[in-house]
Design an enzyme around this catalytic site. Sequence first.
Site, PDB file in Angstrom:
ATOM      1  N   ARG A  97       0.840  -1.189   0.000  1.00 46.59           N
ATOM      2  CA  ARG A  97       0.000   0.000   0.000  1.00 46.59           C
ATOM      3  C   ARG A  97       0.884   1.251   0.000  1.00 46.59           C
ATOM      4  O   ARG A  97       1.960   1.252   0.596  1.00 46.59           O
ATOM      5  CB  ARG A  97      -0.831  -0.043   1.286  1.00 46.59           C
ATOM      6  CG  ARG A  97      -1.787   1.112   1.491  1.00 46.59           C
ATOM      7  CD  ARG A  97      -2.981   0.974   0.619  1.00 46.59           C
ATOM      8  NE  ARG A  97      -4.090   1.778   1.089  1.00 46.59           N
ATOM      9  CZ  ARG A  97      -5.144   2.068   0.321  1.00 46.59           C
ATOM     10  NH1 ARG A  97      -5.221   1.625  -0.917  1.00 46.59           N
ATOM     11  NH2 ARG A  97      -6.144   2.787   0.797  1.00 46.59           N
ATOM     12  N   THR A 370     -10.362   0.303  -9.189  1.00 44.10           N
ATOM     13  CA  THR A 370      -9.234  -0.512  -8.762  1.00 44.10           C
ATOM     14  C   THR A 370      -9.209  -1.714  -9.702  1.00 44.10           C
ATOM     15  O   THR A 370     -10.018  -1.794 -10.615  1.00 44.10           O
ATOM     16  CB  THR A 370      -9.479  -0.890  -7.292  1.00 44.10           C
ATOM     17  OG1 THR A 370      -9.519   0.324  -6.564  1.00 44.10           O
ATOM     18  CG2 THR A 370      -8.454  -1.802  -6.711  1.00 44.10           C
ATOM     19  N   THR A 388      -4.315  -0.797  -7.061  1.00 45.22           N
ATOM     20  CA  THR A 388      -5.100   0.399  -7.378  1.00 45.22           C
ATOM     21  C   THR A 388      -4.278   1.659  -7.502  1.00 45.22           C
ATOM     22  O   THR A 388      -3.180   1.763  -6.943  1.00 45.22           O
ATOM     23  CB  THR A 388      -6.179   0.611  -6.282  1.00 45.22           C
ATOM     24  OG1 THR A 388      -7.089   1.610  -6.707  1.00 45.22           O
ATOM     25  CG2 THR A 388      -5.572   1.031  -4.955  1.00 45.22           C
ATOM     26  N   ASN A 390      -6.375   4.193  -6.876  1.00 42.85           N
ATOM     27  CA  ASN A 390      -7.546   4.748  -6.195  1.00 42.85           C
ATOM     28  C   ASN A 390      -8.577   5.175  -7.224  1.00 42.85           C
ATOM     29  O   ASN A 390      -9.331   4.359  -7.697  1.00 42.85           O
ATOM     30  CB  ASN A 390      -7.178   5.884  -5.237  1.00 42.85           C
ATOM     31  CG  ASN A 390      -8.337   6.172  -4.293  1.00 42.85           C
ATOM     32  OD1 ASN A 390      -9.212   5.330  -4.120  1.00 42.85           O
ATOM     33  ND2 ASN A 390      -8.365   7.347  -3.696  1.00 42.85           N
ATOM     34  N   ASP A 412      -7.736   8.264   0.651  1.00 44.88           N
ATOM     35  CA  ASP A 412      -8.265   7.183   1.497  1.00 44.88           C
ATOM     36  C   ASP A 412      -8.009   7.445   2.984  1.00 44.88           C
ATOM     37  O   ASP A 412      -8.542   6.747   3.841  1.00 44.88           O
ATOM     38  CB  ASP A 412      -7.673   5.825   1.097  1.00 44.88           C
ATOM     39  CG  ASP A 412      -8.493   5.149  -0.002  1.00 44.88           C
ATOM     40  OD1 ASP A 412      -9.600   5.633  -0.312  1.00 44.88           O
ATOM     41  OD2 ASP A 412      -8.031   4.130  -0.550  1.00 44.88           O
ATOM     42  N   SER A 441      -7.769   0.890   3.640  1.00 44.63           N
ATOM     43  CA  SER A 441      -8.268   0.398   2.350  1.00 44.63           C
ATOM     44  C   SER A 441      -9.465  -0.529   2.565  1.00 44.63           C
ATOM     45  O   SER A 441      -9.676  -1.045   3.656  1.00 44.63           O
ATOM     46  CB  SER A 441      -7.149  -0.382   1.665  1.00 44.63           C
ATOM     47  OG  SER A 441      -7.620  -1.016   0.499  1.00 44.63           O
ATOM     48  N   SER A 442     -10.217  -0.731   1.490  1.00 44.84           N
ATOM     49  CA  SER A 442     -11.287  -1.745   1.519  1.00 44.84           C
ATOM     50  C   SER A 442     -10.916  -2.963   0.679  1.00 44.84           C
ATOM     51  O   SER A 442     -11.729  -3.879   0.510  1.00 44.84           O
ATOM     52  CB  SER A 442     -12.585  -1.168   0.945  1.00 44.84           C
ATOM     53  OG  SER A 442     -13.006  -0.072   1.695  1.00 44.84           O
ATOM     54  N   GLY A 462     -13.957  -1.806  -6.506  1.00 47.64           N
ATOM     55  CA  GLY A 462     -15.295  -1.310  -6.181  1.00 47.64           C
ATOM     56  C   GLY A 462     -15.369  -0.442  -4.932  1.00 47.64           C
ATOM     57  O   GLY A 462     -16.439  -0.302  -4.342  1.00 47.64           O
ATOM     58  N   GLY A 463     -14.248   0.121  -4.499  1.00 51.03           N
ATOM     59  CA  GLY A 463     -14.280   1.015  -3.336  1.00 51.03           C
ATOM     60  C   GLY A 463     -14.928   0.328  -2.150  1.00 51.03           C
ATOM     61  O   GLY A 463     -14.617  -0.824  -1.832  1.00 51.03           O
TER      62      GLY A 463
HETATM   63  O1  DON Z   1      -8.085   1.036  -1.097  1.00 51.42           O
HETATM   64  C1  DON Z   1      -9.253   1.288  -1.293  1.00 51.42           C
HETATM   65  O2  DON Z   1     -10.162   0.850  -0.639  1.00 51.42           O
HETATM   66  C2  DON Z   1      -9.612   2.188  -2.445  1.00 51.42           C
HETATM   67  N1  DON Z   1      -8.498   3.014  -2.803  1.00 51.42           N
HETATM   68  C3  DON Z   1     -10.040   1.309  -3.537  1.00 51.42           C
HETATM   69  C4  DON Z   1     -10.438   2.108  -4.703  1.00 51.42           C
HETATM   70  C5  DON Z   1     -11.302   1.379  -5.600  1.00 51.42           C
HETATM   71  O3  DON Z   1     -11.698   0.252  -5.430  1.00 51.42           O
HETATM   72  C6  DON Z   1     -11.665   2.203  -6.742  1.00 51.42           C
HETATM   73  N2  DON Z   1     -12.791   1.682  -7.333  1.00 51.42           N
HETATM   74  N3  DON Z   1     -13.822   1.640  -6.871  1.00 51.42           N
END
Ligand code: DON
Length: 561
Positions: A97, A370, A388, A390, A412, A441-442, A462-463
């Site tokens: 990360r 991502t 990602t 982001n 984030d 992060s998710s 998918g955030g």
């Molecule tokens: O680390 C994370 O949770 C976010 N930066 C992920 C970003 C992501 O999945 C973008 N798309 N939705």
Amino acid sequence: MNKSLILFLGVIALSCSSSNEDQNLGLITDNAMVVSARVEASAIGSAVMQQGGNAFDAMVSTELALAVAYPFAGNIGGGGFMVYRTNEGTYGGIDYREKAPMSAHRDMYLDQDGNVIPGMSTKGATAIGVPGTLAGLFEVHEKFGSLPIEQLIQPVVDLAERGVVVTQRDVNSFSYYRDDLVEANGENSLYTKEYKVGDTIKNLAFANTLKRVIKNGRDEFYKGETAKILSKFVMDKGGYITEGDLAAYEAVWRQPVVFNYKDIKIISMSPPSSGGVTMNQIFKMIEPYNIGQYEHNSLEAIQLFTEAARRAYADRNYFLGDPDFADIPLDVLLSDTYLKERFDNFSFDAATPSSEVSRGTIQVVESDETTHYSIVDQFGNGVSVTTTLNGGFGSKLFCEELGIFLNNEMDDFSSKVGVPNMFGLIGAQANAIEPQKRMLSSMTPSIVEKDNELYAVVGTPGGSTIITAVAQTILNLYEFNMGMQEAVNAKRFHHQWLPDEIILEATGYSDELKAALEAKGYSIRQGRTRIIGKVDAIKRLKDGRLEAGADPRGDDAAVGF
Ligand code: DON
């Protein structure tokens, strides 16, 4: 034709001949497979295994190939997480990360009145965290790789020089982000030129960067000429990444979150990702209810999952952050007693309002920027990787000289307690900005084991919807007896505590079902939503063959042998 091109075309042909008409059945192979966001990347990873490499070798090639074939999210200017399970049944994870630069501080995105400065953590040089991808890949290669690094990187150099053919989805995303890309890079940058379907994009600067990496190794990016170019580029644009920040970056091996759900074992990413912890909470809350006794996506199944997700997400934002900086009470959060108590007030009669679960306001903004890929090799090792920048194309800043996009991962962090980030997620002190800290992060790269054998490799972008999408895919396999592709295709839904609403994918839910949910007190959002994840996964069948689940929501593709 050069050798790698012949190999590449051969592998594509192999994958096509193995595909089938049944949309619910994925590619099936006997030995090994890569499923990723782009066929070019899956093919390169698969070819590496065909040459005798293992899943870890294939990871290096696939990840770098995604930076060429899927610059929307594939990267060396960002970071990610990988969870693995070896053929001996040992498992682990690596955290590559991004980190906050050394000059970062808690209030760096606030103005003099203490208000968040719009765009500062999301767009341009100020949004960039110290990239971790190459450190992660080299660390993985050093520990587990079996082929020489040049053999893994050269096919990606060839791909960058040969170019990638533009798809309709590429055209859509270039045009969707065009104004931002032009603002960041001008009209004539590689990815701001106007492309149409069938055009070829070559990234020669990236090929050159990779050639230097082949020659000088990891240090090229963190201490060498590339580090100098990168730092100067970012600083000239007003950002904070110094050569010292790059030199200090290290990827970290982490103990994954491991839990049993009935007779499967789930191995997933630990903090600084919230994925494993939140999924563990969801599974443990629903475990006593036998969700498989209800029909897939039925009223009861949706209620049960939603109520567990509501409670788990409420904990996520308050307690989780970088474990190197914040004390995270994992033993309590994951204990049976705590989770049982947390779910005590669940009832099929009516929704539990989120206001009664905890306080706070969160709005969800779904997107799929991502990228995730899953690999199983011919030796039985499984590798699950989510990586990602982001946002789509990260900070939008493209370093022409290096051929790379740079992340906007700093968003984030929680810029200010109580103020939502671009995914609508609100953080607490545990996720406040500190120098050299990693942002929460998710991402949920996961591996499932059954009867002490590899059962599935799963993950998605998918955030904030990543965690629910991964959990539902695993439930589809295990509780609803679906095949891998079927489990990926199945319609998904999402709830993340606040806003207090269930998001349903645009099609696949009947009016009766929606009315029944509303009658129980659930608010439903449908129509405005895009997609909930883009899952790329592999299931090991009982006879040992592999079935792919490549998400039809994108250009995702499986290649193997
Ligand atoms: O680390 C994370 O949770 C976010 N930066 C992920 C970003 C992501 O999945 C973008 N798309 N939705």
